[in-house]
Design an enzyme around this catalytic site. Structure first.
Site, PDB file in Angstrom:
ATOM      1  N   GLY A 239      28.432  28.287  51.560  1.00 35.58           N
ATOM      2  CA  GLY A 239      27.348  28.507  50.612  1.00 35.58           C
ATOM      3  C   GLY A 239      27.852  28.470  49.181  1.00 35.58           C
ATOM      4  N   GLY A 467      33.140  31.454  56.217  1.00 40.71           N
ATOM      5  CA  GLY A 467      34.230  30.492  56.299  1.00 40.71           C
ATOM      6  C   GLY A 467      35.494  31.023  55.666  1.00 40.71           C
ATOM      7  CB  THR A 468      36.027  33.834  53.373  1.00 38.84           C
ATOM      8  OG1 THR A 468      35.012  34.634  54.006  1.00 38.84           O
ATOM      9  CG2 THR A 468      35.407  33.152  52.183  1.00 38.84           C
ATOM     10  NE  ARG A 624      49.949  43.956  52.635  1.00 41.56           N
ATOM     11  CZ  ARG A 624      50.200  45.251  52.842  1.00 41.56           C
ATOM     12  NH1 ARG A 624      49.214  46.063  53.111  1.00 41.56           N
ATOM     13  NH2 ARG A 624      51.424  45.706  52.760  1.00 41.56           N
ATOM     14  N   GLY A 699      40.862  40.341  47.189  1.00 43.84           N
ATOM     15  CA  GLY A 699      39.890  39.265  47.431  1.00 43.84           C
ATOM     16  C   GLY A 699      40.360  37.962  46.810  1.00 43.84           C
ATOM     17  N   GLY A 701      38.352  34.557  47.164  1.00 48.20           N
ATOM     18  CA  GLY A 701      37.452  33.394  47.226  1.00 48.20           C
ATOM     19  C   GLY A 701      37.320  32.635  45.918  1.00 48.20           C
ATOM     20  CD  GLU A 702      33.944  34.296  43.873  1.00 49.94           C
ATOM     21  OE1 GLU A 702      33.516  34.880  44.867  1.00 49.94           O
ATOM     22  OE2 GLU A 702      33.321  33.403  43.309  1.00 49.94           O
TER      23      GLU A 702
END
Lengths: 739, 182
Positions: A239, A467-468, A624, A699, A701-702
């Site tokens: 997405g 999907g992460t 981490r 995190g 993703g970005e």
């Protein structure tokens, strides 16, 4: 005690636990689901971008084979607008309801939804609906095709010191404007909804990054108790932000199912998906920098304007990272939005900040050249040892190590900074670099865990895996804390009835979800300890606190018994643990952010007008990595998307009427296998951030996307001597500028 | 292929094909697309729809051993042909095809939606002697399959691993994806 200082499962490269389902075609994404008696929905999109629907003739379509009903503005059940609140969890992507009225605000806006027995019949009838329009001639096609300033958003502005005065006094100044064209998410799986009413209950399968948000919004829209709505999303064909919040197609599909009394499935055609279901809005950003001759930054002003639609107010805040980026006393940011006749924009991977980082990091490169300084040195010279915006120390910041390590591996010291000075045969080589950054956020979260008599562990949370790799890291967490192998952990995500979990967005899912799962594991273990330490229990008389969790069981000083055996001994099928976790007092003590550095090599072949990215070397500091296998993949994929932003991707709107001209996967160009650089070298630094959460993860993703665009633009300047200040830097622009 | 030019567009015609090794008869309209017949009529959802225009490769299947975009093929064209989808690639006992196994180990996917198409293209490509085995040739040959998650580096590594595996050698840990910095 911190159990996570020396983990054995967390931090290990772990193949995805849902991998076999994806690899064999059994995963079950929304669009391929079937329920009994199901009908197919197919929307009819407006063919103009600005005007009025003057007539809608559905008679011919209504009479076609298999057609059951056609929804439009005169035939739609009563719907209500969602309150659209982030705080109350009912945010939607577009506040306007489908079929509200005859006004057309953007190309592709739904004017009808055909419902038929088969997909082919629904599509054929949708093509037979005759809509007539009165097109108005003052459509606004793009921010970048107008000089309009947009509306200033006071609440988005921020400042410290006196940047205006500092700019006036500065020995060296820069004042430039940077733009990025609108982009499409082009997630591989189009938006899809399967809506089914069971009495007054509404069950919706949706490809969504937020089952809880969509459940809440649907309850508001259809005036239902929240408890009577269920949203399910087990597999999501990604997405990148455009599936965070509900879009009108989901409402239209649920309304159709209500009207005809049968389940309805709608899969948006790619063209409609690109027209109606989100985009990264175009941005125009003016950066003004002031500096001393030694490179000390004395003033940063960052004034941004982004697009929104005429039916909603989406704000793609570009300046968010700027106040914390450099040790500079005088900083101001501002944000404006300009309504244009596009489908409503929405967050797209690293929303706002990726655009802002592009403008700032390209400007810093220009400043370095003006100062005759190495751009890496200029960044280190202005290094923010603490967060200059909040005044707080960083929880953990390793940007200096990222810059040095990536520079080293890239061979930055071999750079000849002269324009076009580096050649390899017919190709001119350009080197460029930029810093990367993304805020580290965390939300409240709940989870539930069972220890089961069959030896397995069950973990559930109302978040999603887009999907992460969320399924896998939840399994790793339960495995780490129980000693049960990863393959014996069953993970359930993607159902709104599960304990409330976060949106899959903002790189917050890992730091939000895992602490709640850990709390639930510990609660389940406590429940088991309570049973086994009773007088008739297997560990009768043992202090529960003295019992250790080890290798999938409980251990006292003299014996170890597996969970399965313990549960069987007490004739108990399972014990249940509930967990919740939320950010706490650490938020008042530290600033949390992830950092990184990208070094890019481009090759420009003037003879055949070809520009390509040939090498990317990156170092990323995200605390981490829970699963380094999937984490590296996230960064590498983000780099690929960054290549798109840098040299390929652009939604093209017709300047005459604001219609989208390239709403397909061919004319909208994204990177394919052949666009891959020969070298993509990603290093994940390993500095667990235990101040942020017990897992030390921030995190991922970005962050990999931020900084790629400016590193490419800076490399193109090095190769060609031309400073392109609008992304993407396409071949036609190069040819025009360089001949 | 039969001649359906005089056939009514609303009536259905039977098509007989071998699907994943099993004989299948299905009644389809003459203009029904293979992809839609697979996904909706036969409820084989492994073959994905990403664009419906032959632009993204997510719908790739094998027709008589050749990789094709099933969104560009009428179902009636498959009369008498062998069609293999992702559901038919693993062994009957569930053992993954070497390409599937390599995708698992190399994490050659993220969301997984383009993955069946990538795998069907890759398996056909590995059987195609016209396509060289070097990385650049594989990248070129695979460029009809978009992966928006951008897992291209791992996909390439997985394909090259599988090539080694299928040739009976140990998977070569090429320099492309072997280094682990974590």
């Amino acid at each position: 005690m911190n159990e996570m200082t020396d983990p054995t499962v967390i931090g290990q490269r772990t193949p995805r636990v849902d991998g076999e389902y994806k690899l064999t075609g059994r995963a079950g994404y929304t669009g391929e689901l079937h329920v009994e008696d199901m009908l197919y929905g197919y929307p009819v999109p407006a063919t103009i971008a600005h005007g009025v629907l003057t007539s809608l003739d559905v008679d011919a379509a209504r009479g076609m084979p298999g057609v059951v009903d056609i929804l439009h503005h005169r035939r739609v059940p009563k719907l209500y607008r969602s309150p659209n609140s982030m705080g109350h969890g009912d945010q939607v992507s577009e506040i306007r309801l489908p079929f509200e009225d005859e006004r057309i605000h953007y190309h592709g806006q739904y004017v009808a939804l055909v419902v038929a027995e088969t997909f082919d019949q629904a599509r054929a009838a949708a093509h037979a609906v005759v809509a007539r329009y009165r097109q108005e001639d003052d459509a606004r096609p793009s921010l970048l095709l107008t000089d309009a300033e947009g509306d200033l958003l006071e609440e988005e502005g921020d400042s410290r010191g006196d940047p205006d005065a500092a700019f006036e006094r500065a020995a060296v100044t820069l004042d430039e404007t940077y733009c990025i064209e609108a982009e499409s998410h082009l997630q591989m799986e189009m938006h899809a909804t399967l809506a089914e009413w069971r009495g007054k209950r509404l069950i919706v399968h949706e490809s969504t990054q937020g089952v809880v948000y969509q459940r809440n919004a649907l309850a508001r829209t259809f005036d239902l108790p929240q408890e009577d709505v269920e949203v399910i999303s087990h597999y999501i064909g990604s997405g990148f932000g455009n599936k965070l919040f509900m879009w009108p197609h989901a409402i239209a599909t649920a309304a159709a199912a209500q009207l005809v009394g049968r389940p309805v499935k709608t899969v948006l055609p790619r063209q409609q998906d690109m027209l109606t279901a989100g985009n990264r809005p175009a941005s125009r950003q003016r950066i003004r920098l002031g500096a001393e001759r030694d490179g000390t930054l004395t003033s940063i002003r960052h004034d941004s304007t982004t697009e929104t639609s005429t039916v909603d107010r989406y704000v793609d805040s570009c300046g968010g990272a700027t106040p914390s980026a450099y040790a500079c006393d005088n900083v101001a940011i501002s944000q404006r939005i300009l309504p244009v006749n596009h489908g409503t924009p929405c967050p797209m991977r690293a929303p706002g900040e990726v655009s802002g980082v592009y403008a700032l990091e390209a400007a810093i490169d220009e400043l370095a050249i003006a100062l005759a300084m190495d751009p890496v040195e200029l960044r280190l010279h202005n290094y923010a040892q603490h967060d200059p915006q909040s005044g707080l120390p960083w929880s953990s910041k390793q940007l200096d190590k990222c810059l040095r390590s990536a520079a080293d591996r890239f061979g930055w010291s071999q750079r000849d900074p002269g324009i076009g000075a580096m050649r390899d045969g017919d190709e001119i080589i350009g080197y460029g670099m930029a810093s990367a950054t993304w805020s580290a956020g965390r939300q409240p979260c709940e989870a539930r865990v069972e220890l089961r008599a069959d030896g397995s562990v069950f973990a559930a949370c109302g978040t999603q895996d887009i999907g992460t790799g969320t399924y896998t890291i939840v399994a790793q967490t339960a495995a780490e804390l129980t000693g049960v192998p990863v393959e014996r952990v069953d993970v359930k995500l993607g159902e709104s009835s599960l304990p409330a979990g976060p949106l899959s967005g903002g790189s917050m899912t890992t730091a939000t979800t895992l602490p709640a799962v850990a709390a639930a594991v510990r609660d389940a273990v406590d429940a088991l300890k309570e049973i086994v330490t009773k007088p008739e229990g297997a560990f009768a008389g043992v202090d529960p606190d003295a019992l250790q969790v080890r290798d999938g069981g409980l251990a006292s000083e003299d014996k170890h018994i597996s969970f399965a055996e313990l549960l069987a001994m007490h004739d108990v099928a399972s014990v249940n643990g509930k967990g919740q976790a939320a950010p706490g007092g650490e938020q008042e003590e530290y600033s949390f952010r992830s950092f990184g550095a990208h070094f890019v090599e481009v090759r420009w072949d003037p003879g055949i007008s070809r520009l390509r990215v040939s090498r990317v070397v990156s170092s990323i500091d995200v605390g981490r990595a829970i699963n380094p296998l999937a984490a590296r993949n996230q960064v590498e994929g983000a780099i690929v998307m960054g290549i798109g932003m840098g040299i390929l991707e652009k939604l093209e709107y017709d300047p005459r009427d604001a219609r989208l001209m390239n709403s397909n996967a061919s004319d909208y160009r994204v990177a394919v296998h052949a666009d891959m650089p020969e070298v993509v070298d990603v290093e994940l630094l390993d500095y667990p951030d235990f101040r942020f959460n017990e897992f030390g993860a921030r995190g991922i993703g970005e962050i990999g996307l931020t900084g790629v665009g400016p590193a490419i633009a800076n490399a193109v300047h090095h190769a060609t001597g031309k400073r392109f200040r609008t992304l993407p830097i396409t071949v036609d622009k190069l040819v025009e500028a360089l001949g | 292929m039969k001649d359906y030019s005089e056939h009514s567009p609303d009536a259905t015609v039977p098509v007989h094909l071998t699907l994943n090794g099993e004989p299948v008869s299905v009644d389809v309209t003459p203009n029904a697309i293979l992809l839609d017949v697979l996904r909706e009529q036969l409820q084989l959802g492994g073959t994905k729809k990403g664009c419906d225009h032959g632009q993204c490769g997510a719908c790739t299947v094998h027709v008589d051993g050749i990789a094709m975009n099933s969104c560009l093929r009428l179902a009636v064209m498959c009369e008498g042909q062998e069609v293999t989808t992702i559901e038919g690639l693993a062994e009957a006992d569930g053992r993954l095809h070497p390409v599937q196994q390599a995708f698992l180990e190399r994490d050659a996917y993220q969301c997984g939606y383009c993955t069946p198409g990538q795998i069907m293209s890759a398996t056909a490509m590995l059987d195609d002697e016209r396509i060289a085995s070097d990385d650049a040739a594989v990248r070129e040959a695979m460029s009809g399959n978009i992966c928006r998650c951008g897992a291209y580096r791992n996909i390439l590594a997985a394909i090259q691993d599988a090539r080694q595996q299928m040739q009976g050698a140990d998977p070569a840990r090429s320099d492309l994806a072997s280094e682990v910095r974590s």
